[in-house]
Motif scaffolding. Structure first.
Motif, PDB file in Angstrom:
ATOM      1  N   GLY A 114       4.371  35.459  26.989  1.00  0.00           N
ATOM      2  CA  GLY A 114       3.854  36.320  28.039  1.00  0.00           C
ATOM      3  C   GLY A 114       2.371  36.062  28.292  1.00  0.00           C
ATOM      4  O   GLY A 114       1.602  35.801  27.359  1.00  0.00           O
ATOM      5  N   ILE A 115       1.992  36.136  29.577  1.00  0.00           N
ATOM      6  CA  ILE A 115       0.574  36.047  29.947  1.00  0.00           C
ATOM      7  C   ILE A 115       0.297  37.060  31.062  1.00  0.00           C
ATOM      8  O   ILE A 115       1.200  37.425  31.811  1.00  0.00           O
ATOM      9  N   ALA A 116      -0.954  37.499  31.144  1.00  0.00           N
ATOM     10  CA  ALA A 116      -1.340  38.378  32.250  1.00  0.00           C
ATOM     11  C   ALA A 116      -2.592  37.885  32.962  1.00  0.00           C
ATOM     12  O   ALA A 116      -2.932  38.396  34.024  1.00  0.00           O
ATOM     13  N   THR A 117      -3.299  36.903  32.372  1.00  0.00           N
ATOM     14  CA  THR A 117      -4.562  36.436  32.966  1.00  0.00           C
ATOM     15  C   THR A 117      -4.603  34.903  33.009  1.00  0.00           C
ATOM     16  O   THR A 117      -3.833  34.226  32.311  1.00  0.00           O
ATOM     17  N   ALA A 118      -5.552  34.378  33.799  1.00  0.00           N
ATOM     18  CA  ALA A 118      -5.721  32.919  33.898  1.00  0.00           C
ATOM     19  C   ALA A 118      -6.070  32.322  32.533  1.00  0.00           C
ATOM     20  O   ALA A 118      -5.580  31.249  32.164  1.00  0.00           O
ATOM     21  N   SER A 119      -6.892  33.019  31.764  1.00  0.00           N
ATOM     22  CA  SER A 119      -7.291  32.472  30.461  1.00  0.00           C
ATOM     23  C   SER A 119      -6.119  32.424  29.487  1.00  0.00           C
ATOM     24  O   SER A 119      -5.964  31.452  28.731  1.00  0.00           O
ATOM     25  N   GLU A 120      -5.288  33.464  29.501  1.00  0.00           N
ATOM     26  CA  GLU A 120      -4.096  33.440  28.633  1.00  0.00           C
ATOM     27  C   GLU A 120      -3.167  32.311  29.042  1.00  0.00           C
ATOM     28  O   GLU A 120      -2.585  31.620  28.200  1.00  0.00           O
ATOM     29  N   LEU A 121      -3.047  32.118  30.356  1.00  0.00           N
ATOM     30  CA  LEU A 121      -2.212  31.030  30.872  1.00  0.00           C
ATOM     31  C   LEU A 121      -2.767  29.673  30.409  1.00  0.00           C
ATOM     32  O   LEU A 121      -2.014  28.791  29.954  1.00  0.00           O
ATOM     33  N   MET A 122      -4.096  29.517  30.486  1.00  0.00           N
ATOM     34  CA  MET A 122      -4.712  28.237  30.090  1.00  0.00           C
ATOM     35  C   MET A 122      -4.543  27.970  28.595  1.00  0.00           C
ATOM     36  O   MET A 122      -4.363  26.829  28.172  1.00  0.00           O
ATOM     37  N   ARG A 123      -4.554  29.050  27.809  1.00  0.00           N
ATOM     38  CA  ARG A 123      -4.280  28.886  26.374  1.00  0.00           C
ATOM     39  C   ARG A 123      -2.847  28.379  26.178  1.00  0.00           C
ATOM     40  O   ARG A 123      -2.591  27.490  25.374  1.00  0.00           O
TER      41      ARG A 123
END
Ligand SMILES: O=C(O)C(=O)C[C@H](O)[C@H](O)COP(=O)(O)O
Length: 209
Positions: A114-123
């Protein structure tokens, strides 16, 4: 995420018009609920690890013909190993940690972090993932956020979940970067308590259209 895992998670999500997100309290509900949803056209089921009987529910529901039964609320490596041992077809998490990515890399089970932000997605991208649960979808900006992600992350696709209902689902499903959506609206708590499989089946059939 290996090419094989990517291909398998895509196949599972593409088989689902909608993914029912289920919290099963009574193990006796597991099989009739799976039948109601699968017969209505929703074969892919996310059983959350929020109840004590969740792993047993997965074991029972995966015997229902046509059902593709996975686990949700997979929060750590221990959960991932437990759902794999229970025979879950996939594992979904509301978020992700480096430890969970590491565990998923050394496991064969298709894993949707799960992701909610661009930074989480990039991780997630750094760990090699390109498919994510977008959670909690409505509270995190909903359709507008997913349209925003499409610019910098054209290779990424999502299963938005959280706050989506029958009225909102079609708008999400129309987005090019959405494979399917998840939600619990087709299994209202009172209908489940009453074991009203006919009503659940009707809501599920409407969601499948
Ligand atoms: O337990 C988890 O792992 C979750 O990620 C939460 C669920 O996906 C949402 O609770 C479903 O959202 P609703 O359709 O708003 O009920």
């Amino acid at each position: 995420m290996t090419p094989d895992q990517l291909q398998r998670i895509d196949a599972i999500l593409r088989a689902a018009p909608v993914v029912p997100v289920l919290a099963i309290d009574d193990l006796d509900d597991a099989v009739p609920l799976a039948h109601a949803l699968v017969d209505a056209g929703l074969p892919v089921l996310e059983i959350t690890l929020r109840t004590p009987v969740a792993l047993d529910a997965i074991r029972r529901m995966r015997e229902v013909p046509g059902a593709i039964v996975g686990a949700g609320t997979v929060l750590n490596a221990h959960d991932l190993a437990a759902v794999e041992a229970a025979g879950a077809a996939f594992a979904i998490s509301p978020g992700a940690t480096d430890a969970l990515y590491a565990a998923a890399k050394s496991s064969a089970i298709p894993f949707l972090p799960g992701i909610a932000t661009a930074s989480e997605l990039m991780r997630g991208l750094e760990h090699g993932w390109m498919r994510f649960k977008f959670f909690p979808a409505e509270a995190s900006g909903g359709i507008a956020t997913l349209k925003g992600f499409a610019g910098p992350f054209p290779q990424v696709k999502f299963c938005p979940t959280g706050g989506i209902d029958a009225a909102k689902a079609p708008g999400y499903r129309a987005l090019p970067n959405v494979l399917t959506v998840g939600g619990s609206w087709m299994v209202p708590a009172d209908a489940l308590k009453a074991r009203d499989w006919a009503s659940i089946g009707m809501l599920a059939a409407e969601a499948a259209r």
